[in-house]
Motif scaffolding. Structure first.
Motif, mmCIF file in Angstrom:
data_model
loop_
_atom_site.group_PDB
_atom_site.id
_atom_site.type_symbol
_atom_site.label_atom_id
_atom_site.label_comp_id
_atom_site.label_asym_id
_atom_site.label_seq_id
_atom_site.Cartn_x
_atom_site.Cartn_y
_atom_site.Cartn_z
ATOM 1 N N PHE A 107 0.831 -1.202 0.000
ATOM 2 C CA PHE A 107 0.000 0.000 0.000
ATOM 3 C C PHE A 107 0.870 1.259 0.000
ATOM 4 N N ALA A 108 1.908 1.273 0.837
ATOM 5 C CA ALA A 108 2.780 2.449 0.911
ATOM 6 C C ALA A 108 3.493 2.689 -0.419
ATOM 7 N N PHE A 109 3.983 1.613 -1.038
ATOM 8 C CA PHE A 109 4.705 1.745 -2.301
ATOM 9 C C PHE A 109 3.807 2.341 -3.382
ATOM 10 N N PHE A 110 2.596 1.831 -3.524
ATOM 11 C CA PHE A 110 1.728 2.309 -4.604
ATOM 12 C C PHE A 110 1.096 3.663 -4.277
ATOM 13 N N THR A 111 1.108 4.065 -3.020
ATOM 14 C CA THR A 111 0.721 5.440 -2.699
ATOM 15 C C THR A 111 1.725 6.409 -3.311
ATOM 16 N N PHE A 112 3.007 6.069 -3.167
ATOM 17 C CA PHE A 112 4.055 6.888 -3.789
ATOM 18 C C PHE A 112 3.969 6.831 -5.311
ATOM 19 N N VAL A 113 3.605 5.673 -5.859
ATOM 20 C CA VAL A 113 3.426 5.554 -7.305
ATOM 21 C C VAL A 113 2.323 6.496 -7.774
ATOM 22 N N GLY A 114 1.213 6.544 -7.037
ATOM 23 C CA GLY A 114 0.118 7.428 -7.393
ATOM 24 C C GLY A 114 0.518 8.894 -7.346
ATOM 25 N N ALA A 115 1.268 9.270 -6.303
ATOM 26 C CA ALA A 115 1.725 10.654 -6.184
ATOM 27 C C ALA A 115 2.702 11.009 -7.304
ATOM 28 N N PHE A 116 3.622 10.101 -7.580
ATOM 29 C CA PHE A 116 4.624 10.345 -8.629
ATOM 30 C C PHE A 116 3.961 10.446 -10.004
ATOM 31 N N SER A 117 2.988 9.585 -10.260
ATOM 32 C CA SER A 117 2.289 9.596 -11.556
ATOM 33 C C SER A 117 1.513 10.890 -11.749
ATOM 34 N N THR A 118 0.897 11.373 -10.679
ATOM 35 C CA THR A 118 0.154 12.631 -10.763
ATOM 36 C C THR A 118 1.100 13.806 -10.977
ATOM 37 N N GLY A 197 -2.599 8.269 -3.270
ATOM 38 C CA GLY A 197 -1.420 9.049 -3.629
ATOM 39 C C GLY A 197 -1.739 10.167 -4.603
ATOM 40 N N SER A 198 -2.542 9.855 -5.622
ATOM 41 C CA SER A 198 -2.905 10.875 -6.607
ATOM 42 C C SER A 198 -3.806 11.940 -5.979
ATOM 43 N N PHE A 199 -4.668 11.521 -5.078
ATOM 44 C CA PHE A 199 -5.574 12.426 -4.378
ATOM 45 C C PHE A 199 -4.786 13.456 -3.558
ATOM 46 N N GLN A 200 -3.810 12.961 -2.776
ATOM 47 C CA GLN A 200 -3.037 13.874 -1.943
ATOM 48 C C GLN A 200 -2.153 14.796 -2.775
ATOM 49 N N TYR A 201 -1.583 14.267 -3.886
ATOM 50 C CA TYR A 201 -0.728 15.112 -4.714
ATOM 51 C C TYR A 201 -1.561 16.164 -5.468
ATOM 52 N N PHE A 202 -2.778 15.808 -5.784
ATOM 53 C CA PHE A 202 -3.679 16.772 -6.426
ATOM 54 C C PHE A 202 -3.844 18.013 -5.542
#
Length: 332
Positions: A107-118, A197-202
């Protein structure tokens, strides 16, 4: 009297008492009552002179067992639920900390993936993370000066009920996907983590990272944690199919399902708490930072204590009790 002398003097009575309790047929009520009174006296003595010792824990265990045998009533069914959450589940869950660690790391790894992708693609948050409708609504709320207005749209109770039921449904999916040899639960963790991850980076891109985090994590600390734990339950079920140990595959699978369901059951009270926080507390975006931080840290401490620290402590006590009991039997 020294503890060793106290044990030596009374161990035969204790072992006899345990034998009577184990052989539940043909129990002499008078004998059982007399021994029970003596055991409780010994327990009181041990609490006074050997506090927190193995002797006290041992006597407390057999005294509790005796109390259940002597005073068994309909109240036992009510106490069963308390026992599940305070003893049965934590002892069982200690064996599955490895699966919990795996689901957390995924979960932690793909949270960072979501943030990085965004961060790399502005459209990612719409295509994979969040819906167009949600993103547009949030942007409108930001323009109106209330980016967290989404938490104020429904009535408090309706929001509490809807969120709680939805979170339980999400947990059921996280567990149910474990039937695909555990891979399904990990995939479910991946999708939800990327969304987070994408939500928080947004919000970070909008210059609202702190405001969003302090608001969302009031309820999200418990909510996200127990979703991860539900994923762990699915992994436990999947592992029962893959890693049978010395058990037949069907028996190992049954055990995995049962343990997974117990883990899932343990999350229900936490989902209710998370739903309450989201419905009644999160909407108060005007609350001071220190109060929001206190709620977030308190929620995190509760989760870590119940699912990590408490099972480890209980396991150590159980081990100490077993070793002490074996020592008494060997010296008899």
């Amino acid at each position: 009297m020294r503890e060793a002398a106290f044990v030596k003097q009374n161990k035969d009575k204790w072992l006899r008492f345990e034998t009577i309790l184990t052989n539940k047929t043909n129990i002499d009520p008078d004998l059982l009552s007399d021994l029970y009174i003596e055991i409780t006296d010994h327990l009181s003595y041990a609490k006074t002179f050997y506090a927190n010792s193995n002797t006290e824990r041992y006597l407390n265990q057999i005294a509790s067992k005796a109390h259940q045998s002597i005073y068994k009533t309909k109240k036992e069914a009510k106490n069963r639920l308390i026992t599940f959450f305070t003893t049965e589940f934590p002892l069982m869950f200690h064996k599955h900390h490895r699966e919990l660690l795996i689901t957390f790391l995924v979960f932690a790894f793909f949270t960072f993936v979501g943030a990085f992708s965004t961060a790399s693609d502005d459209d990612f948050v719409r295509s994979f993370g969040l819906s167009d409708g949600y993103v547009n609504m949030t942007l409108e709320n930001i323009e109106k000066g209330d980016p967290m207005a989404v938490y104020k749209e429904q009535g408090e109770f309706n929001m509490f009920l809807g969120i709680t039921l939805n979170n339980i449904k999400v947990a059921l999916f996280a567990f149910g996907y474990g039937i695909l040899f555990g891979v399904g639960s990990l995939y479910f963790m991946m999708r939800n983590a990327i969304m987070l991850g994408s939500f928080q980076y947004f919000f970070y891109k909008q210059g609202l990272l702190w405001e969003s985090a302090r608001t969302i994590w009031i309820h999200g600390t418990i909510e996200i944690s127990v979703i991860i734990i539900a994923g762990c339950a699915g992994l436990v079920m999947g592992n029962g199919m893959l890693f049978t140990g010395t058990l037949p595959r069907l028996e190992a699978f049954k055990r995995g399902v049962i343990n997974g369901l117990k883990i899932l059951m343990s999350t229900i009270p936490f989902f209710i708490v998370a739903g309450f926080l989201e419905g009644f507390v999160t909407r108060h975006t005007e609350m001071p930072d220190w109060l929001a931080i206190l709620i977030i840290l308190g929620s995190l401490a509760l989760i870590i204590f119940y699912y990590v620290i408490y099972p480890i402590r209980l396991h150590k006590k159980e081990q100490a009790f077993t070793e002490f009991k074996n020592k008494i039997e060997l010296t008899n």
